[in-house]
Every structure is written in C-alpha cells, then in structure tokens.
Write a protein that holds these residues in place. Structure first.
Motif, short mmCIF file in Angstrom:
data_model
loop_
_atom_site.label_atom_id
_atom_site.label_comp_id
_atom_site.label_asym_id
_atom_site.label_seq_id
_atom_site.Cartn_x
_atom_site.Cartn_y
_atom_site.Cartn_z
N GLY A 1 0.80 -1.16 -0.10
CA GLY A 1 -0.04 0.03 -0.01
C GLY A 1 1.00 1.18 0.03
O GLY A 1 0.70 2.11 -0.80
N LEU B 1 2.28 1.71 -3.36
CA LEU B 1 1.24 2.36 -4.51
C LEU B 1 1.06 3.97 -4.09
O LEU B 1 0.83 4.71 -5.05
CB LEU B 1 -0.09 1.64 -4.10
N ASP B 2 1.02 4.38 -2.83
CA ASP B 2 0.92 5.53 -2.27
C ASP B 2 1.90 6.39 -2.99
O ASP B 2 1.79 7.68 -3.58
CB ASP B 2 0.69 5.77 -0.80
N GLN C 1 -1.21 -4.04 -6.17
CA GLN C 1 -2.43 -3.83 -5.60
C GLN C 1 -2.95 -5.17 -5.48
O GLN C 1 -3.63 -5.33 -4.16
CB GLN C 1 -3.38 -3.58 -6.82
N CYS D 1 -4.91 1.33 2.79
CA CYS D 1 -5.59 2.40 2.21
C CYS D 1 -4.64 3.05 1.24
O CYS D 1 -3.67 3.40 1.63
CB CYS D 1 -6.29 3.57 2.98
N VAL D 2 -5.08 3.27 -0.14
CA VAL D 2 -3.95 4.21 -0.99
C VAL D 2 -5.07 5.32 -1.44
O VAL D 2 -6.00 5.28 -1.72
CB VAL D 2 -3.56 3.06 -2.04
N GLU E 1 -8.41 1.74 -2.56
CA GLU E 1 -7.63 2.78 -3.27
C GLU E 1 -8.58 3.62 -3.95
O GLU E 1 -9.61 3.52 -4.76
CB GLU E 1 -6.87 1.97 -4.70
#
Lengths: 250, 429
Positions: A144, A147-148, A199, B327-328, B365
C-alpha cells in the motif's frame, strides 16, 4: 502476509537465521514458533552485538527489528556492510510498527522485505524462505505504501500496459537485468504490471494467487515484486520524496 | 530555576526573580517569592524557612485567591480585592511596590502579552516620574539633559525588557540587550555633547566602556551559570512532564488492558480482541500523536482514510476479527465515497460473520476518477448463485447501495475458497 509457497525453496532446515530484537519475550516467541523449521544460530538485542553476530555467523537471514536500544535496524545493515564486503545475509524487517518511516527506512537501508510482528509462524517461515532465496517480501501495508508513493500518471499507464505484457514472459531469472539498463526515470515509475502486482499484494494475495489471477507464473510475479523493491530502494522520485517528507521520513 | 530562586531568596529582592524568569509562575516557589517581596514591600520578616516545590494554593497562600501572600492582607494578586487593601495597609510605599508588581504582571502567569504591555506602560510611567524627580530634586541639572537622559532610560528599559517574559538563552534576548546598550551609549554621548566639549565625550565614553567591561568580566561567569541552570532546569522540566504524560497514558490504557487480558485468559477470543483494541489504540496514540506535529495533515485530507479506519476498528471490536486494512490515496468524503465505505463495512461484517476465519483483508484505493475496494477472506466461502432471492443482505447493502451512485459491486466466492467482494464507485469532481 502469506508468502508464495510455489517457489522452489531450499529445505527449510538449512536456512540459518538470527533474530535481532531487544525484547527477549518476543525472541522467545519467535524461537518457539519457527525454531522447528529453520536453524536459529543466534540472537542479538542491540545494534553493536547484532553486527558482531551477523559478521561472525554469516546467517542466511537476519530478522531485524526496526527500533533497537542503540539505533535503528537499518544501522545494523549498514554496519555489517562496512565490516565485510561480501555478507551473504539478507534482511527481513519485523516490527510491531506499521509506521511508514519505519517500513521505508528499513527497506531503503537494504532489507528484502518487511512483515509485522502479528504475522503467524507459518507465514513467517514462508517469508524467511522467500528472503533467503533473494526474493522480496511485501506485507499488504508495504504494498500500500508503494502504491501511495508511486501513484502514477494514468495516461502513462495506459500507454505502457501493452509493451509490459509483451516482455513479461522473457523475464525469468534475476531481477538485476530487468532494470539496470533502464534510464533513471524508469526507476521512478511503476509499470502497470508492477502496479497490478502491488495492488494484489495489498489485497492480501500470495504470489501464487497473483500468478493465477494475472495468468503469469509465480516466478514472474516475484520478479515484478523484486523490481519494485529495487525501485523503492533506489528511487529519488519526486513523489516518493514528497510522500516521505510528508510522513517525516527524510 | 532553583538557582534563580536561591539568588532571589538570598537577596530578598523580587525584581531578580522577575527579571530572570517572568514566564511561568506556577513553578515558582511562592513562599520564597513572598518572603523576599514582603521584605521589600512591607518590611515583614523574610527569614521564614523556604520550602520548595510546594503545591500552589497551600495554606500559606492567600486563601481568597490562592495567590501570593501569606494572608489576604499581604496578597498582591491584582484580582484579589484583599490585595489592594493589603497594599493600602502597606502605606504609600506599599502602593508603589504593588503598582510595580502589577505592571510587570506578577499575578498573571499565563499572559505574557499582557505582561509585556504592562511592562512597557510601567517603564514609560517610571521613566517620566524618575525624570521629574531628578529635575525637581536637583535644579542644577541643565534642562537640555532631559532628552538624552530620557533616551538612556528608554534604552535601558528596552534591553531589560528582553529578559522579562522572554527566553533568557535565546539569541534574540542577547541581540536586544546589545541594541539597548548601543542606544544607551548613544544617549550618553548625546548628553555629554549637549553639556559642551565633544572631547570630553570621548573620555567619558571610554571611562564608561571600561567600567562596563569590568562589570561584564566580573559578572559573566555568574550570568553564564544562571543561564545554563535556567535552560537545564527547563529541559528537565519538559522531560519530566513528558515522562509523566507517557506514564499516565500507559497506566490508563496498556496496564488496564493487560489486567483485563489476564482475567479473561481462559477466553482466548476476548483476550485477543482486547489485545487488538489496545494495540490499535496505542498505535494511534504513538504515531498519530506524532503525525499531528507534522505538516500536511489537514483534516480535509484524511477523511476517507480515517473513516475507513474507524469502520474497520468497529467491526474488529464487534466481531472479534483482525482486519488488515490498506488504504491508498485519500479524498474528502462525498456521496459515492460514503456509499463505498458503507458497502465496505457490510462486506467486512459479512466476512466476519460467515467466513469462519478471524482474518480479513481490506484494500481501498482512491484515485482521481474512481475509488475501488476489495474485501477478502480466506474462509468458508459460498456459492453466490445458491443464495436464496429472499436473502437481501448482500444485494441491498452492498450491490444496490453502490449502484445508486453509479458504481458496481461483484462478489467472487466458492465454497472452501474464501470470498472477495470488489466494490467500485466513480468520483464526480
């Protein structure tokens, strides 16, 4: 986090492991949980003794707590690198903390992966086997964060997605060849495939499950994960820097 | 602090206390102050033994307001009517001292601004009064000196002000003192120039500089020690407060929970749930506490994330499961995002109730145009086709809910292979 069980692993008894953690209670718990599956060769509870132990024992895997009484887990990695040129040891971060600065700090210091202490013993043994193989281990949280931090421009993703699939099956061995020749901007972006892998990891999938899902081999999934780990370690991408600054990392 | 006190108490001069630390009077030993202040103001015996670190409002303080003074008669707190009477009782001298104390704001520990204003006003008044006194008592002093002397007085006040209510060790205080001294010398020169021979000005200036340097050399070590002591004391105080804060928190949370867990150890589910709750609480205290101090954590920025964290925590508590929430991205809440969060909550509850596992993964996301969520368990699973049509839970609470905002939800499950709910909503900008 369940690591990929489909990858060929050495017989687990052979993996030599040291535990670096300042809580003796936790070391006992780990020993009880994984002692039957790996060869525990030592324990250390601070940076100095951990470096000595790792240099002396040259274990396959060191389980590294993020915070130690005399420094950070990353200091152990750099300390060992200063003492010996060719340490065979690979590092797996293991901490109660999910805080981004802890996770990213350890990975950027050279850890091959990061799991939280909540992990159950079977998954931990799997993760150790993965790291011993040189593979990357991503907890869902770490995926995560990636990805952020690497939130990509959607236009660019759309363009890249075809070419990425085409080269995919040709990648079958080590990660180094995949990214070394690329220019510096590539290290700052995730390919669409890497994004997909991240993901799925964030959704709690194992490498094997991701492979089934994306119709690629588990080994290819692992290759993508390792490539992402390298990017995480090497990138100076603007967003990463910004994200890190926002989370008080750098 | 204690060092300052020793000095103040030994000299019996309240001004020293005021000048060295005008900031936080709650830490000042009031009796030490009181005895010295009383000595000056009212001639009361100052040999009362000084006991330190006495809690505020003890029996020796003014019982009306808890302020300075051994009784209301001697109370100098401005809002305490007895203080005013006490000042009257002390005679005219008492009133003057009381006025000075009021001007420097002895009684208002937490209002540095007000104190500074009063200090400024006080300086203006005192300077004016002082000059009047000088010229009345000594008519021989030439009237031209009025301007330069007033200037000097203000220069002194300016540099002195930096030590009242300010951090003594800050560079700013020192620079103000330096500026004040320069101004003072300029005033003296001007005064000498007014009196006549400019050649004498240099001689006088040199003499003053020599004296000042001498005094500086003599006082420097003591001053140094005073400043060091003050900052060390302050650091120690901050540390002690932080330690107490942490200890209090751990006692209220972790220790209590550990006790609970010991009591419930024969009920592993409850014990583990307690441990999770405590972990979450401690984590947020440790890290969000720290994040508060950082930048870029505006409330509008954290809405989806924090709401999801709350939802997930509530489900963990209600159903005794562990949810791995990732969470993204983030966004402010909107109708579609609220629908998404509601659907995620339903999916989590379904997984908690029916999956027969205690571990659930949730990944959300939030992108620029759409938001996606995946809720996954590795539990029992079910055949979505086989769900009777009258069981409306999933259809209503998940699928229809997101369909109303233009989104979609898909459920993938098979017996023995876990369940994954995929929820997707568009974000209209």
């Amino acid at each position: 986090m369940t690591a990929n069980d489909a990858l060929p692993a050495k017989p687990r008894r052979e993996i030599r492991v040291v535990i670096v953690d300042d809580h003796s209670l936790f070391r006992q718990g780990i020993t009880a949980g994984i002692g039957a599956h790996v060869d525990l060769v030592g324990e250390a509870d601070d940076v100095g003794s951990a470096i000595d132990l790792i240099v002396a024992e040259a274990p396959d895997v060191a389980l590294l707590d993020v915070h130690l009484p005399s420094g950070l887990g990353g200091d152990v990695i750099t300390g060992v690198a200063e003492r010996t040129q060719s340490s065979p040891t690979r590092y797996l971060g293991l901490s109660v903390s999910d805080a981004p600065q802890d996770v990213l700090g350890l990975v950027r210091a050279g850890a091959r992966g990061y799991v939280v202490k909540r992990i159950d013993s079977i998954d931990l043994v799997d993760a150790i086997a993965q790291v011993a193989e040189g593979n990357a281990v991503f907890s869902p949280k770490l995926a995560g964060f990636v990805l952020d931090a690497f939130a990509t421009n959607p236009d660019r993703s759309a363009q890249d997605s075809r070419t990425d699939d085409a080269v995919e099956d040709t990648i079958n061995d080590h990660t180094s060849g995949a990214t070394d020749g690329s220019n510096s901007s590539d290290i700052d972006l995730l390919t669409p495939r890497e994004r997909e892998v991240m993901q799925h990891l964030a959704r709690g999938y194992t490498y094997k499950e991701i492979g089934t899902e994306l119709h690629i081999s588990a080994r290819t999934v692992e290759t993508h994960a390792s490539a992402v780990l390298r990017k995480l370690q090497l990138s100076n991408r603007h967003e990463l820097a910004h994200w890190a600054a926002r989370n008080r990392l750098l | 602090m204690t060092r300052i006190f020793d000095f103040a108490a030994s000299t019996g001069f309240p001004g020293c206390v005021l000048a060295t630390d005008g900031r936080d009077w709650s830490h000042v030993d009031r009796r030490a102050f009181n005895s010295s202040a009383a000595l000056v103001a009212f001639g009361v015996d100052a040999t009362t033994p000084v006991k330190r670190d006495r809690p505020v409002g003890g029996p020796q303080d003014c019982w009306r307001c808890g302020g300075f003074g051994r009784s209301p008669t001697w109370c100098v707190t401005v809002d305490c009517s007895s203080g005013v009477r006490g000042a009257w009782a002390g005679g005219r001298f008492g009133v003057i001292v009381y006025g000075i104390l009021w001007a420097i704001g002895v009684d208002q520990p937490n209002q540095p601004r007000r104190r500074q204003l009063r200090y400024d006003l006080g300086v203006v008044a005192l300077t004016g009064a002082g000059l009047v006194v000088v010229f009345v008592l000594m008519p021989s002093v030439p009237a031209q000196l009025l301007g330069p002397l007033g200037f000097v007085a203000f220069a002194l006040a300016f540099s002195a002000r930096s030590t009242v209510g300010a951090d003594l060790v800050s560079g700013r205080a020192f620079s103000r003192i330096a500026v004040g001294l320069v101004l003072m010398f300029a005033g003296l020169f001007a005064g000498a120039a007014v009196l006549g021979d400019i050649g004498q000005v240099w001689v006088m200036g040199a003499a003053i500089a020599a004296v000042a340097a001498g005094v500086g050399v003599v006082l420097a070590p003591w001053l140094r020690e005073l400043i060091d002591g003050a900052s060390t004391d302050r650091i120690e105080r901050v540390r002690a407060e932080e330690r107490a804060d942490i200890a209090a928190h751990l006692h209220d949370s972790v220790l209590q929970t550990l006790t609970l867990i010991q009591n419930r150890s024969h009920e592993p589910q409850i014990a583990s749930s307690l441990a999770y709750q405590q972990e979450r609480e401690l984590r947020s205290w440790l890290y969000e506490h720290a994040a508060d101090r950082g930048a870029d954590t505006s409330a509008a920025n954290a809405l989806v994330r924090s709401k999801l964290a709350g939802v997930s925590a509530a489900v963990e508590d209600d159903y005794l499961v562990a949810i791995d929430l990732v969470c993204v991205g983030d966004a402010t809440l909107s109708t579609p995002l609220n629908a998404l969060i509601g659907a995620v909550r339903e999916a989590l509850i379904n997984a908690a109730k029916f999956s027969e596992t205690t571990s659930i993964s949730a990944f959300v996301e939030v992108g620029a145009e759409r938001a996606e969520a995946f809720v996954r368990d590795r539990g029992a699973g079910f055949d979505p086709e086989a769900v009777p049509a009258d069981r409306r839970g999933i259809a209503d609470s998940i699928i229809d809910r997101v369909a109303r905002v233009g989104g979609a939800a898909r459920i993938r499950s098979s017996p023995g292979d876990g369940t994954e709910v995929h929820i997707e909503v568009p974000i209209d900008s």
